[in-house]
Design a protein around this motif. Structure first.
Motif, PDB file in Angstrom:
ATOM      1  N   LYS A  97       0.828  -1.210   0.000  1.00 33.28           N
ATOM      2  CA  LYS A  97       0.000   0.000   0.000  1.00 33.28           C
ATOM      3  C   LYS A  97       0.860   1.257   0.000  1.00 33.28           C
ATOM      4  O   LYS A  97       0.560   2.228  -0.708  1.00 33.28           O
ATOM      5  N   ILE A  98       1.934   1.257   0.777  1.00 32.43           N
ATOM      6  CA  ILE A  98       2.851   2.396   0.772  1.00 32.43           C
ATOM      7  C   ILE A  98       3.419   2.610  -0.628  1.00 32.43           C
ATOM      8  O   ILE A  98       3.483   3.738  -1.130  1.00 32.43           O
ATOM      9  N   GLN A  99       3.827   1.520  -1.269  1.00 31.04           N
ATOM     10  CA  GLN A  99       4.396   1.638  -2.610  1.00 31.04           C
ATOM     11  C   GLN A  99       3.350   2.139  -3.605  1.00 31.04           C
ATOM     12  O   GLN A  99       3.654   2.948  -4.496  1.00 31.04           O
ATOM     13  N   GLY A 100       2.103   1.686  -3.448  1.00 28.37           N
ATOM     14  CA  GLY A 100       1.050   2.151  -4.333  1.00 28.37           C
ATOM     15  C   GLY A 100       0.743   3.626  -4.151  1.00 28.37           C
ATOM     16  O   GLY A 100       0.534   4.369  -5.122  1.00 28.37           O
ATOM     17  N   LEU A 101       0.717   4.077  -2.898  1.00 28.90           N
ATOM     18  CA  LEU A 101       0.516   5.500  -2.631  1.00 28.90           C
ATOM     19  C   LEU A 101       1.665   6.330  -3.203  1.00 28.90           C
ATOM     20  O   LEU A 101       1.453   7.415  -3.765  1.00 28.90           O
ATOM     21  N   LEU A 102       2.889   5.813  -3.051  1.00 24.42           N
ATOM     22  CA  LEU A 102       4.044   6.518  -3.609  1.00 24.42           C
ATOM     23  C   LEU A 102       3.946   6.602  -5.127  1.00 24.42           C
ATOM     24  O   LEU A 102       4.182   7.670  -5.720  1.00 24.42           O
ATOM     25  N   MET A 103       3.592   5.507  -5.767  1.00 18.99           N
ATOM     26  CA  MET A 103       3.455   5.506  -7.231  1.00 18.99           C
ATOM     27  C   MET A 103       2.415   6.526  -7.682  1.00 18.99           C
ATOM     28  O   MET A 103       2.630   7.267  -8.648  1.00 18.99           O
TER      29      MET A 103
ATOM     30  N   ALA B 221       9.499   3.084 -11.966  1.00 13.41           N
ATOM     31  CA  ALA B 221      10.709   2.558 -11.327  1.00 13.41           C
ATOM     32  C   ALA B 221      10.404   2.046  -9.921  1.00 13.41           C
ATOM     33  O   ALA B 221      10.972   1.035  -9.474  1.00 13.41           O
ATOM     34  N   ALA B 222       9.502   2.736  -9.209  1.00 11.25           N
ATOM     35  CA  ALA B 222       9.115   2.289  -7.875  1.00 11.25           C
ATOM     36  C   ALA B 222       8.440   0.918  -7.943  1.00 11.25           C
ATOM     37  O   ALA B 222       8.691   0.047  -7.105  1.00 11.25           O
ATOM     38  N   TYR B 223       7.606   0.730  -8.955  1.00 16.87           N
ATOM     39  CA  TYR B 223       6.963  -0.581  -9.127  1.00 16.87           C
ATOM     40  C   TYR B 223       8.006  -1.654  -9.414  1.00 16.87           C
ATOM     41  O   TYR B 223       7.959  -2.751  -8.839  1.00 16.87           O
ATOM     42  N   SER B 224       8.939  -1.353 -10.302  1.00 17.49           N
ATOM     43  CA  SER B 224       9.977  -2.344 -10.636  1.00 17.49           C
ATOM     44  C   SER B 224      10.798  -2.717  -9.413  1.00 17.49           C
ATOM     45  O   SER B 224      11.135  -3.898  -9.196  1.00 17.49           O
TER      46      SER B 224
END
Length: 254
Positions: A187-193, A207-210
């Motif tokens: 969830k943190i990564q999704g919010l960041l994306m 790049a964050a997703y990768s």
């Protein structure tokens, strides 16, 4: 334990562990057997009961000397009960402030603002990881994990509201920090994306997703979940709902 820096928490480790165990029962009796088992992780020495009496006596004296919002420790067969004032515990205040978490509708700006303010107050009560120096005690380690998750859920919701209110730039620095600290937290990564994309940084969002995918594959042998993959696909295709939708950010929300 106590609201603010009142000196209620004793310095000796065993006394702090005893206090934390009693607080976790929230005014209910903890038996001598339970306390001995928890304080010595199921392997108490022959002198454990006598030592417990000493810890109780010292803790009772400490509470009396510090005031601690009227806190008192009483004997109640088959053990002990800690009584605290209504406003003595940060945890109690935190739970009160977060009990409406997630209720505000994504299109209710007033409700979101109110929830955001409550969450900000709740998170301000934290001064570090819960029970950080007491996690060698199994019972407290388990409680610490539960409290960690409560903090994380409140943090994620606060940041999600920031994005719902169009405050992507404000949220971005905190999301970057948390993404580094919790690289497997989807969830943190999704919010960041989402925040990166809405700030015109689609390449960084991809790049964050990768990076997340590599982390999950290397550490857990698994790919990101469906919602992260859906978000990744939407960013690749610059789908309009990424900019326009206020209904959960992630169609559906993470």
């Amino acid at each position: 334990m106590a609201r603010g820096d009142t000196g209620c928490t004793p310095r000796p480790l065993k006394q702090r562990a005893l206090l934390a165990l009693l607080v976790s029962k929230n005014g209910q009796c903890l038996s001598v057997n339970e306390l001995v088992h928890c304080l010595w992780d199921g392997a108490p020495p022959p002198t454990a009961r006598a030592a417990l009496q000493v810890y109780v006596s010292k803790l009772r004296k400490h509470l009396g000397e510090t005031g601690c919002d009227g806190g008192s420790l009483s004997t109640s067969l088959p053990g002990y009960v800690l009584h605290l004032g209504e406003n003595a515990l940060d945890l109690r205040a935190f739970r009160q402030l977060t009990r409406g978490q997630g209720i505000a509708h994504p299109e209710d700006r007033t409700g979101l603002e109110r929830e955001s303010g409550d969450l900000q107050q709740a998170l301000a009560l934290w001064r570090g990881p819960a029970l950080a120096d007491l996690r060698d005690v199994t019972a407290l380690r388990e409680l610490g994990v539960v409290l960690d998750e409560a903090w994380m859920a409140a943090t994620e919701r606060k940041l999600e509201i920031d994005l719902l209110l169009g405050r992507e730039l404000v949220a971005l620095s905190e999301l970057r920090r948390l993404a580094l600290q919790f690289p497997e937290r989807e969830k943190i990564q999704g919010l960041l994306m989402t925040a990166l994309y809405r700030n015109g940084r689609a390449a960084e969002a991809l790049a964050a997703y990768s990076g997340l995918r590599r982390t999950l594959v290397d550490r857990l042998g698994m790919d990101p979940g469906h919602r992260l993959n859906r978000l990744h696909h939407a960013i690749l295709n610059r789908e309009r709902w990424l900019e326009e939708s206020k209904d959960g950010l992630f169609a559906p929300a993470l």
